[in-house]
Scaffold this active site. Structure first.
Site: not given
Ligand code: NAD
Length: 433
Positions: A122-124
């Site tokens: 995941a990444k944000g």
């Protein structure tokens, strides 16, 4: 005996997921296409790697100090959760886009599987130049962003961590906001926290230690002696500084360092601890003595055996790949080598240790932090470092073996190992998650 599953029908990707050949998501899709022929029966699941499981775009409105309201655009992308909860950093930068966050989330899936930690990817990020915000504005933006993505993150769902322009303090605010909304302190929702709030010893040095560990393994396999080896490092921050220090402690000579303030050179080797102290005091390597001042572009021509790009993406390009003298390039940064430069280095016989394994030490110790938070029992720094070295060496050995078996680059081998692990989990679980 059960019949093999039929090949999944492939429907056209939505336009926003298609390869834009200049962008990071396009590069990622090419990397997946490159390994698909090596995935055997698992290739029937490969389409799942070409689409993020979930992408959330959030509006982040905050009161500025001058009384007006500003809106920022934030993202959290969960690329794949077949092997466990999503895991990956949060980036605050003015160039953040959905395409970039998608690619970074996918590379986290690959990285986490490559070192065999039980996470998806995941990444944000938020499209903002945080340098334009006061501390209060930064806190309000971080807290509002956390509330907005709170519907999909959580210690067993998706665990953010620091990335570009985010740090321990940002993680403390994220942990606190999530916990307030939940009604109970939940330290395991983010990693990279301050030690006093459930952070882990050794986390700050972990990425550099991982770079050194797998770099030393690679050097050994190609008969390159670390003692006396000449090392050039681009970026002397968290990753490059620690990696440089560990190579120097092992007897290497760190001959050149470049950062945003300039480039320096010393054939006999720079005094690395003194350089670290100089950078801590002045903010950069410029002005360090004894050393020669190097022209910024000449950094790539420096005679060396090992080159560690540990600053930004896209640094080794068609323009400089032909000039690099190192036998071994260890990617401390994410994406420092363009695909064209990668091919040039490969053709010249330069071994490139790719980011998806070389800088995975950080997420490995993030995993240890998460485990310690769950058990509320904290390990010593020696235990953490010993476990980190074990994980990194095992990961490297598996990748090296695949590279030998298939006669492919270490980047392709890492993707093969990781994609097989992800798709094997998918195969065992079925269409969900
Ligand atoms: P940092 O902010 O501590 O250090 C960055 C370094 O890059 C500094 O020395 C800075 O001067 C240098 N730099 C910036 N602009 C430059 C330019 N134009 N030319 C040359 N040098 C320049 O960051 P970090 O945590 O060391 O991260 C470095 C890289 O490693 C990034 O790509 C990051 O995504 C990646 N990475 C970091 C971690 C981690 O745990 N910190 C984990 C995985 C990957």
């Amino acid at each position: 005996m059960t019949a093999p599953s039929p090949v999944l029908p492939v429907h056209a990707l939505p336009s926003y997921l298609q390869a834009d050949h200049l962008g990071p998501w396009g590069i990622y899709l090419q990397q997946v296409d490159r390994v698909t022929p090596y995935l055997g029966n698992l290739a029937r699941w490969v389409e799942t790697l070409k689409r993020p499981k979930r992408a959330l775009i959030v509006d982040v409105p905050i009161h500025l100090d001058n009384g007006t309201v500003a809106h920022f655009e934030g993202y959290r992308v969960q690329h794949n959760t077949s092997r466990g909860p999503g895991k990956g950093g949060v980036r605050f930068h003015q160039d953040v886009t959905l395409s970039e966050v998608m690619a970074l989330s996918a590379w986290m899936s690959i990285k986490n599987a490559a070192v065999n930690v039980p996470y998806g990817g995941a990444k944000g990020g938020i499209r903002v130049d945080p340098k334009t915000l006061s501390r209060g504005e930064l806190e309000r933006m971080t807290r509002r962003y956390t509330s907005e993505i709170g519907i999909i993150i959580g210690p067993t769902k998706d665990i953010p961590a620091p990335d570009v322009n985010t740090n321990e303090q940002i993680m403390a605010w994220m942990m606190d906001t999530y916990s307030m909304n939940e009604g109970a302190t939940s330290t395991g929702v983010v990693t990279g926290k301050p030690i006093d709030l459930g952070g882990s010893l050794g986390r700050r040095e972990a990425t550099g230690r991982g770079v050194y560990t797998v770099g030393a393994e690679a050097a050994r396999r190609i008969g390159l002696e670390i003692k006396g080896a000449r090392v050039a490092v681009q970026g002397f921050g968290n990753v490059g500084g620690v990696a440089g220090k560990l190579f120097a402690e092992a007897g290497a000579r760190v001959v050149a360092v470049q950062d945003h303030t300039g480039a320096i050179y010393r054939e006999a080797g720079l005094d690395v601890p003194a350089l670290m102290a100089h950078v801590a005091e002045t903010g950069g390597v410029a002005g360090f003595a004894p050393a020669e001042v190097l022209d910024k572009n000449k950094f790539w021509d420096v005679p060396c055996d090992i080159l560690i790009p540990a600053a930004l993406e896209g640094q080794i390009t068609e323009a400089n790949a032909g000039r690099i003298t190192a036998r071994l390039v260890i990617e401390g940064a994410n994406g420092p080598t363009t695909p064209q430069a990668d091919d040039i280095l490969h053709d010249r016989g330069v071994l490139v240790l790719p980011d998806v394994i070389a800088n995975a030490g950080g997420v490995t110790v993030s995993y240890f932090e998460w485990v310690q938070d769950f058990s509320s029992f904290f390990w010593t720094e020696d235990e953490i470092n010993a476990r980190l070295v074990k994980v990194m060496r095992e990961a490297f050995a598996a990748v090296w073996q695949v590279a030998e078996d298939h006669k492919v680059s270490l980047r392709t081998a890492t993707f093969i190992v990781a994609c097989k692990r992800i798709l094997h989990s998918r195969d065992l679980r079925g269409l969900y998650p």
